[in-house]
Motif scaffolding. Structure first.
Motif, PDB file in Angstrom:
ATOM      1  N   ASN A  66     -14.328   3.217  -8.418  1.00  0.00           N
ATOM      2  CA  ASN A  66     -14.329   3.294  -9.524  1.00  0.00           C
ATOM      3  C   ASN A  66     -13.785   2.169 -10.378  1.00  0.00           C
ATOM      4  O   ASN A  66     -13.093   1.051  -9.555  1.00  0.00           O
ATOM      5  N   GLN A  67     -13.738   1.670 -11.602  1.00  0.00           N
ATOM      6  CA  GLN A  67     -13.160   0.603 -12.126  1.00  0.00           C
ATOM      7  C   GLN A  67     -11.887   0.249 -11.977  1.00  0.00           C
ATOM      8  O   GLN A  67     -11.416  -0.722 -11.822  1.00  0.00           O
ATOM      9  N   ASP A  68     -11.091   1.291 -11.656  1.00  0.00           N
ATOM     10  CA  ASP A  68      -9.678   0.870 -11.453  1.00  0.00           C
ATOM     11  C   ASP A  68      -9.475   0.739  -9.995  1.00  0.00           C
ATOM     12  O   ASP A  68      -8.417  -0.244  -9.585  1.00  0.00           O
ATOM     13  N   GLU A  69     -10.401   0.903  -9.218  1.00  0.00           N
ATOM     14  CA  GLU A  69     -10.145   0.517  -7.781  1.00  0.00           C
ATOM     15  C   GLU A  69     -10.831  -0.648  -7.396  1.00  0.00           C
ATOM     16  O   GLU A  69     -10.853  -1.163  -6.388  1.00  0.00           O
ATOM     17  N   GLY A  70     -11.763  -1.241  -8.175  1.00  0.00           N
ATOM     18  CA  GLY A  70     -12.427  -2.582  -8.181  1.00  0.00           C
ATOM     19  C   GLY A  70     -13.857  -2.317  -7.440  1.00  0.00           C
ATOM     20  O   GLY A  70     -14.419  -1.255  -7.323  1.00  0.00           O
ATOM     21  N   GLY A  71     -14.599  -3.377  -7.369  1.00  0.00           N
ATOM     22  CA  GLY A  71     -16.028  -3.303  -6.714  1.00  0.00           C
ATOM     23  C   GLY A  71     -15.965  -3.405  -5.377  1.00  0.00           C
ATOM     24  O   GLY A  71     -14.864  -3.065  -4.557  1.00  0.00           O
ATOM     25  N   PRO A  72     -17.061  -3.772  -4.717  1.00  0.00           N
ATOM     26  CA  PRO A  72     -17.552  -3.808  -3.465  1.00  0.00           C
ATOM     27  C   PRO A  72     -16.672  -5.015  -2.881  1.00  0.00           C
ATOM     28  O   PRO A  72     -16.406  -5.790  -3.377  1.00  0.00           O
ATOM     29  N   GLY A  73     -16.463  -4.695  -1.612  1.00  0.00           N
ATOM     30  CA  GLY A  73     -15.435  -5.812  -1.007  1.00  0.00           C
ATOM     31  C   GLY A  73     -15.579  -5.886   0.636  1.00  0.00           C
ATOM     32  O   GLY A  73     -16.390  -5.149   1.106  1.00  0.00           O
ATOM     33  N   ILE A  74     -14.973  -6.657   1.266  1.00  0.00           N
ATOM     34  CA  ILE A  74     -14.749  -6.630   2.634  1.00  0.00           C
ATOM     35  C   ILE A  74     -13.217  -7.085   3.252  1.00  0.00           C
ATOM     36  O   ILE A  74     -12.605  -7.364   2.467  1.00  0.00           O
ATOM     37  N   ARG A  75     -13.099  -6.551   4.506  1.00  0.00           N
ATOM     38  CA  ARG A  75     -11.800  -6.805   5.059  1.00  0.00           C
ATOM     39  C   ARG A  75     -12.096  -6.858   6.535  1.00  0.00           C
ATOM     40  O   ARG A  75     -13.090  -6.526   6.988  1.00  0.00           O
ATOM     41  N   LEU A  76     -11.080  -7.353   7.251  1.00  0.00           N
ATOM     42  CA  LEU A  76     -11.318  -7.563   8.746  1.00  0.00           C
ATOM     43  C   LEU A  76     -10.672  -6.405   9.228  1.00  0.00           C
ATOM     44  O   LEU A  76      -9.632  -5.688   9.033  1.00  0.00           O
ATOM     45  N   ARG A  77     -11.078  -5.729  10.539  1.00  0.00           N
ATOM     46  CA  ARG A  77     -10.646  -4.764  11.189  1.00  0.00           C
ATOM     47  C   ARG A  77      -9.594  -4.908  11.809  1.00  0.00           C
ATOM     48  O   ARG A  77      -9.124  -6.157  12.250  1.00  0.00           O
ATOM     49  N   THR A  78      -8.779  -4.206  12.033  1.00  0.00           N
ATOM     50  CA  THR A  78      -7.316  -4.471  12.402  1.00  0.00           C
ATOM     51  C   THR A  78      -7.424  -4.657  13.922  1.00  0.00           C
ATOM     52  O   THR A  78      -7.879  -4.040  14.799  1.00  0.00           O
TER      53      THR A  78
END
Length: 97
Positions: A66-78
Protein backbone atom coordinates in the motif's frame (compact mmCIF):
# COMPACT_ATOMS: atom_id res chain seq x y z
CA UNK A 1 4.27 -9.44 -12.19
CA UNK A 2 7.60 -7.65 -12.11
CA UNK A 3 8.33 -4.28 -13.67
CA UNK A 4 10.98 -3.07 -16.08
CA UNK A 5 12.41 -0.87 -13.33
CA UNK A 6 12.77 -3.94 -11.09
CA UNK A 7 14.63 -5.80 -13.85
CA UNK A 8 17.02 -2.85 -14.42
CA UNK A 9 17.53 -2.44 -10.68
CA UNK A 10 18.16 -6.14 -10.20
CA UNK A 11 20.76 -6.18 -12.97
CA UNK A 12 22.49 -3.17 -11.45
CA UNK A 13 22.41 -4.70 -7.98
CA UNK A 14 24.25 -7.83 -9.12
CA UNK A 15 26.41 -6.14 -11.76
CA UNK A 16 24.90 -7.99 -14.72
CA UNK A 17 24.84 -6.44 -18.18
CA UNK A 18 21.77 -6.63 -20.36
CA UNK A 19 23.74 -8.91 -22.70
CA UNK A 20 24.57 -11.28 -19.84
CA UNK A 21 20.97 -11.38 -18.65
CA UNK A 22 19.75 -12.10 -22.17
CA UNK A 23 22.28 -14.91 -22.59
CA UNK A 24 21.54 -16.51 -19.21
CA UNK A 25 17.77 -16.27 -19.78
CA UNK A 26 18.03 -17.64 -23.33
CA UNK A 27 16.57 -14.48 -24.85
CA UNK A 28 17.67 -11.82 -27.29
CA UNK A 29 18.99 -8.48 -26.05
CA UNK A 30 16.09 -6.84 -27.89
CA UNK A 31 13.56 -8.90 -25.90
CA UNK A 32 15.16 -8.01 -22.55
CA UNK A 33 15.33 -4.36 -23.59
CA UNK A 34 11.62 -4.45 -24.46
CA UNK A 35 10.82 -5.98 -21.06
CA UNK A 36 12.85 -3.32 -19.27
CA UNK A 37 11.09 -0.59 -21.27
CA UNK A 38 7.67 -1.95 -20.32
CA UNK A 39 6.78 -2.79 -23.91
CA UNK A 40 5.39 -6.19 -22.95
CA UNK A 41 2.59 -6.46 -20.44
CA UNK A 42 1.65 -9.49 -18.41
CA UNK A 43 3.42 -12.62 -17.28
CA UNK A 44 4.93 -13.74 -20.60
CA UNK A 45 7.33 -16.65 -20.98
CA UNK A 46 10.16 -14.16 -21.52
CA UNK A 47 9.30 -12.32 -18.28
CA UNK A 48 9.24 -15.63 -16.41
CA UNK A 49 12.66 -16.57 -17.86
CA UNK A 50 14.12 -13.20 -16.82
CA UNK A 51 12.63 -13.47 -13.33
CA UNK A 52 13.91 -17.02 -12.85
CA UNK A 53 17.38 -16.02 -14.03
CA UNK A 54 17.62 -13.04 -11.68
CA UNK A 55 16.23 -15.05 -8.76
CA UNK A 56 18.92 -17.68 -9.40
CA UNK A 57 21.47 -14.88 -8.87
CA UNK A 58 19.97 -14.00 -5.50
CA UNK A 59 17.38 -11.34 -6.36
CA UNK A 60 14.10 -11.28 -4.45
CA UNK A 61 11.28 -9.34 -6.08
CA UNK A 62 9.03 -7.40 -3.71
CA UNK A 63 5.43 -6.78 -4.77
CA UNK A 64 3.84 -3.37 -4.50
CA UNK A 65 2.39 -2.68 -1.08
CA UNK A 66 0.00 0.00 0.00
CA UNK A 67 1.12 3.62 -0.20
CA UNK A 68 2.61 3.55 3.30
CA UNK A 69 4.84 0.60 2.40
CA UNK A 70 6.02 1.83 -0.99
CA UNK A 71 5.90 0.31 -4.43
CA UNK A 72 7.50 -2.71 -6.03
CA UNK A 73 11.15 -3.30 -5.27
CA UNK A 74 14.03 -5.74 -5.09
CA UNK A 75 16.52 -7.00 -2.57
CA UNK A 76 19.27 -9.60 -2.35
CA UNK A 77 18.70 -12.95 -0.73
CA UNK A 78 20.52 -13.32 2.57
CA UNK A 79 23.80 -15.15 2.16
CA UNK A 80 24.62 -18.03 4.43
CA UNK A 81 28.06 -18.91 5.71
CA UNK A 82 28.12 -21.88 3.32
CA UNK A 83 27.77 -19.64 0.25
CA UNK A 84 30.82 -19.57 -1.98
CA UNK A 85 32.20 -16.20 -2.88
CA UNK A 86 34.33 -13.35 -1.66
CA UNK A 87 33.22 -11.31 1.30
CA UNK A 88 32.84 -7.59 0.46
CA UNK A 89 35.65 -6.54 2.76
CA UNK A 90 37.99 -8.86 0.84
CA UNK A 91 37.21 -7.47 -2.61
CA UNK A 92 40.10 -5.80 -4.39
CA UNK A 93 41.62 -5.43 -7.84
CA UNK A 94 43.52 -8.72 -7.52
CA UNK A 95 40.32 -10.77 -7.32
CA UNK A 96 38.20 -8.68 -9.70
CA UNK A 97 36.85 -11.04 -12.38
Amino acid sequence: MITGAQIRGARAMIGMSIEDLAAHAGLSVETVTALENGEWAGETRAMIDVRNTLEAYGIIFIASGNQDEGGPGIRLRTRTSSDDGIRPENLNAANDD
